[in-house]
Motif scaffolding. Structure first.
Motif, PDB file in Angstrom:
ATOM      1  N   PHE A   1      82.766  56.373 122.057  1.00  0.00           N
ATOM      2  CA  PHE A   1      82.284  57.299 121.024  1.00  0.00           C
ATOM      3  C   PHE A   1      82.789  56.871 119.647  1.00  0.00           C
ATOM      4  O   PHE A   1      82.038  56.897 118.655  1.00  0.00           O
ATOM      5  CB  PHE A   1      82.738  58.724 121.334  1.00  0.00           C
ATOM      6  N   THR A   2      84.049  56.484 119.570  1.00  0.00           N
ATOM      7  CA  THR A   2      84.611  56.026 118.301  1.00  0.00           C
ATOM      8  C   THR A   2      83.836  54.828 117.766  1.00  0.00           C
ATOM      9  O   THR A   2      83.551  54.726 116.560  1.00  0.00           O
ATOM     10  CB  THR A   2      86.096  55.660 118.479  1.00  0.00           C
ATOM     11  N   ARG A   3      83.457  53.933 118.653  1.00  0.00           N
ATOM     12  CA  ARG A   3      82.691  52.759 118.241  1.00  0.00           C
ATOM     13  C   ARG A   3      81.286  53.160 117.798  1.00  0.00           C
ATOM     14  O   ARG A   3      80.748  52.609 116.826  1.00  0.00           O
ATOM     15  CB  ARG A   3      82.613  51.746 119.376  1.00  0.00           C
ATOM     16  N   LEU A   4      80.681  54.105 118.490  1.00  0.00           N
ATOM     17  CA  LEU A   4      79.362  54.602 118.091  1.00  0.00           C
ATOM     18  C   LEU A   4      79.403  55.136 116.665  1.00  0.00           C
ATOM     19  O   LEU A   4      78.544  54.805 115.830  1.00  0.00           O
ATOM     20  CB  LEU A   4      78.897  55.695 119.052  1.00  0.00           C
ATOM     21  N   VAL A   5      80.396  55.971 116.386  1.00  0.00           N
ATOM     22  CA  VAL A   5      80.525  56.554 115.040  1.00  0.00           C
ATOM     23  C   VAL A   5      80.726  55.452 114.009  1.00  0.00           C
ATOM     24  O   VAL A   5      80.116  55.457 112.931  1.00  0.00           O
ATOM     25  CB  VAL A   5      81.682  57.576 115.005  1.00  0.00           C
TER      26      VAL A   5
ATOM     27  N   ASP B   1      70.766  56.635 120.891  1.00  0.00           N
ATOM     28  CA  ASP B   1      69.425  56.052 120.853  1.00  0.00           C
ATOM     29  C   ASP B   1      69.158  55.365 119.515  1.00  0.00           C
ATOM     30  O   ASP B   1      68.550  54.293 119.456  1.00  0.00           O
ATOM     31  CB  ASP B   1      68.375  57.140 121.101  1.00  0.00           C
ATOM     32  N   ILE B   2      69.617  56.002 118.439  1.00  0.00           N
ATOM     33  CA  ILE B   2      69.456  55.399 117.110  1.00  0.00           C
ATOM     34  C   ILE B   2      70.238  54.086 117.036  1.00  0.00           C
ATOM     35  O   ILE B   2      69.752  53.088 116.483  1.00  0.00           O
ATOM     36  CB  ILE B   2      69.910  56.380 116.020  1.00  0.00           C
ATOM     37  N   GLU B   3      71.445  54.094 117.615  1.00  0.00           N
ATOM     38  CA  GLU B   3      72.263  52.884 117.611  1.00  0.00           C
ATOM     39  C   GLU B   3      71.510  51.717 118.249  1.00  0.00           C
ATOM     40  O   GLU B   3      71.559  50.570 117.751  1.00  0.00           O
ATOM     41  CB  GLU B   3      73.573  53.142 118.354  1.00  0.00           C
ATOM     42  N   LYS B   4      70.814  51.971 119.334  1.00  0.00           N
ATOM     43  CA  LYS B   4      70.089  50.902 120.022  1.00  0.00           C
ATOM     44  C   LYS B   4      68.965  50.328 119.160  1.00  0.00           C
ATOM     45  O   LYS B   4      68.535  49.194 119.369  1.00  0.00           O
ATOM     46  CB  LYS B   4      69.527  51.429 121.346  1.00  0.00           C
ATOM     47  N   GLU B   5      68.499  51.127 118.203  1.00  0.00           N
ATOM     48  CA  GLU B   5      67.423  50.678 117.331  1.00  0.00           C
ATOM     49  C   GLU B   5      67.926  49.786 116.198  1.00  0.00           C
ATOM     50  O   GLU B   5      67.197  48.904 115.730  1.00  0.00           O
ATOM     51  CB  GLU B   5      66.706  51.894 116.727  1.00  0.00           C
ATOM     52  N   ILE B   6      69.173  50.004 115.729  1.00  0.00           N
ATOM     53  CA  ILE B   6      69.590  49.345 114.485  1.00  0.00           C
ATOM     54  C   ILE B   6      70.848  48.489 114.617  1.00  0.00           C
ATOM     55  O   ILE B   6      71.197  47.776 113.674  1.00  0.00           O
ATOM     56  CB  ILE B   6      69.810  50.389 113.364  1.00  0.00           C
TER      57      ILE B   6
ATOM     58  N   GLN C   1      76.851  47.062 120.320  1.00  0.00           N
ATOM     59  CA  GLN C   1      76.621  48.478 120.622  1.00  0.00           C
ATOM     60  C   GLN C   1      77.779  49.085 121.422  1.00  0.00           C
ATOM     61  O   GLN C   1      78.510  48.386 122.122  1.00  0.00           O
ATOM     62  CB  GLN C   1      75.312  48.625 121.396  1.00  0.00           C
ATOM     63  N   SER C   2      77.898  50.393 121.308  1.00  0.00           N
ATOM     64  CA  SER C   2      79.004  51.111 121.959  1.00  0.00           C
ATOM     65  C   SER C   2      78.841  51.231 123.464  1.00  0.00           C
ATOM     66  O   SER C   2      79.827  51.402 124.185  1.00  0.00           O
ATOM     67  CB  SER C   2      79.118  52.523 121.369  1.00  0.00           C
TER      68      SER C   2
END
Length: 302
Positions: A244-248, A181-186, A192-193
């Motif tokens: 997940f790796t991309r999210l991190v 969710d944080i990723e979608k904000e910034i 995005q992943s």
């Protein structure tokens, strides 16, 4: 035993081919003793044993289940017939290393609800152990999601081994989804992943791990939120691992804004403000899991 496992639960209650659906207690105990014989002859170090067969369904019960605390008479009978079976098998020395008995303390969870521990309902069972089996502790399964006070109460009542499973992966999933969710904000949408979407696709492509557990109108909610946390079986999927790796990576390049961490992971936000935790994605996930373990650790000091 050869691998060095030193705590072994001997549970032979599941029927084998051509067995009746429910096995007699004496057969269960005899088979448990046979398992102990093999462990004794193979072990690299003398194992400690847990006996008892009141084990709930792995991963949580189905909804609408009935639950009863183990009766003292049943616990006493289980202990006696296992002791006799060990003696018949020449395992008197091994019996001295039987340290735990699995019983039902009256706790359970299903997809959407938790049955809380009520010490008064387990009072007779706890009293029986104090009076008749002080060298034995109780092992309790499905202790996930209990309220904080319950763990201390369980330990006080003799449940010294508290098993937790989905409670940990549930916390991990909460942390990962919060980061998504944080990723979608910034993070710009094209970078995005798409982790959540990737997980949903994998679960729909291979529903074997959840379709017998999640049914009806609420299925969509359960996929990502159930206490049973069937999503835990999908984390090794290559597509999910890559997402997940991309999210991190997306959240590691620059500090996560405190205002978003406060919204999505408030406990971890406080830990970062106190200087106890770095706002690193993987560190945040581990700390969220440790929030569960901290409650168990506190109970162990009761």
């Amino acid at each position: 035993a050869k691998a060095g496992f030193s705590k072994i639960h001997l549970d032979a209650s599941m029927p084998c081919a051509n067995d009746p659906a429910i096995l007699p207690d004496e057969i269960i105990a005899k088979r448990a003793a046979r398992l102990a014989q093999v462990a004794e002859s193979s072990a690299v170090r003398a194992p400690f044993y847990i006996i008892g067969t009141e084990v709930p369904v792995p991963g949580g019960a189905s909804e609408g289940h009935e639950l009863a605390v183990t009766a003292p008479g049943a616990a006493s009978h289980t202990l006696l017939i296992h002791k006799m079976a060990f003696a018949d098998a020449g395992l008197q020395k091994a019996w001295e290393r039987v340290v735990g008995l699995v019983v039902q303390p009256g706790v359970e969870f299903d997809n959407v609800s938790v049955i809380d521990y009520q010490p008064e309902k387990a009072g007779e069972l706890a009293q029986w152990r104090r009076q008749n089996a002080q060298n034995i502790v109780f092992e309790a399964h499905s202790t996930d999601f209990q309220r904080d006070f319950a763990y201390g109460a369980l330990v006080t009542d003799g449940f010294a081994i508290l098993k937790v499973g989905p409670g940990l992966t549930f916390a991990m999933r909460e942390a990962i989804f919060a980061l998504a969710d944080i990723e979608k904000e910034i993070v710009p949408q094209e970078n995005q992943s798409r982790l959540v979407e990737t997980i949903r696709a994998a679960m729909m492509k291979n529903p074997a791990h959840w379709q017998d557990y999640y049914k009806g109108a609420g299925r969509e909610t359960l996929l990502f939120n159930s206490y049973s946390d069937r999503i835990r079986y999908y984390w090794p999927d290559p597509d999910i691992t890559a997402a997940f790796t991309r999210l991190v990576a997306n959240l590691s390049g620059k500090p996560i804004p405190g205002i978003l961490l406060s919204r999505y992971m408030p406990a971890q936000y406080r830990h970062t403000r106190d200087g106890e935790l770095k706002p690193d994605p993987e560190a945040l996930i581990r700390d969220k899991i440790r929030d569960v373990l901290r409650v168990y650790a506190a109970a162990c000091r009761t």
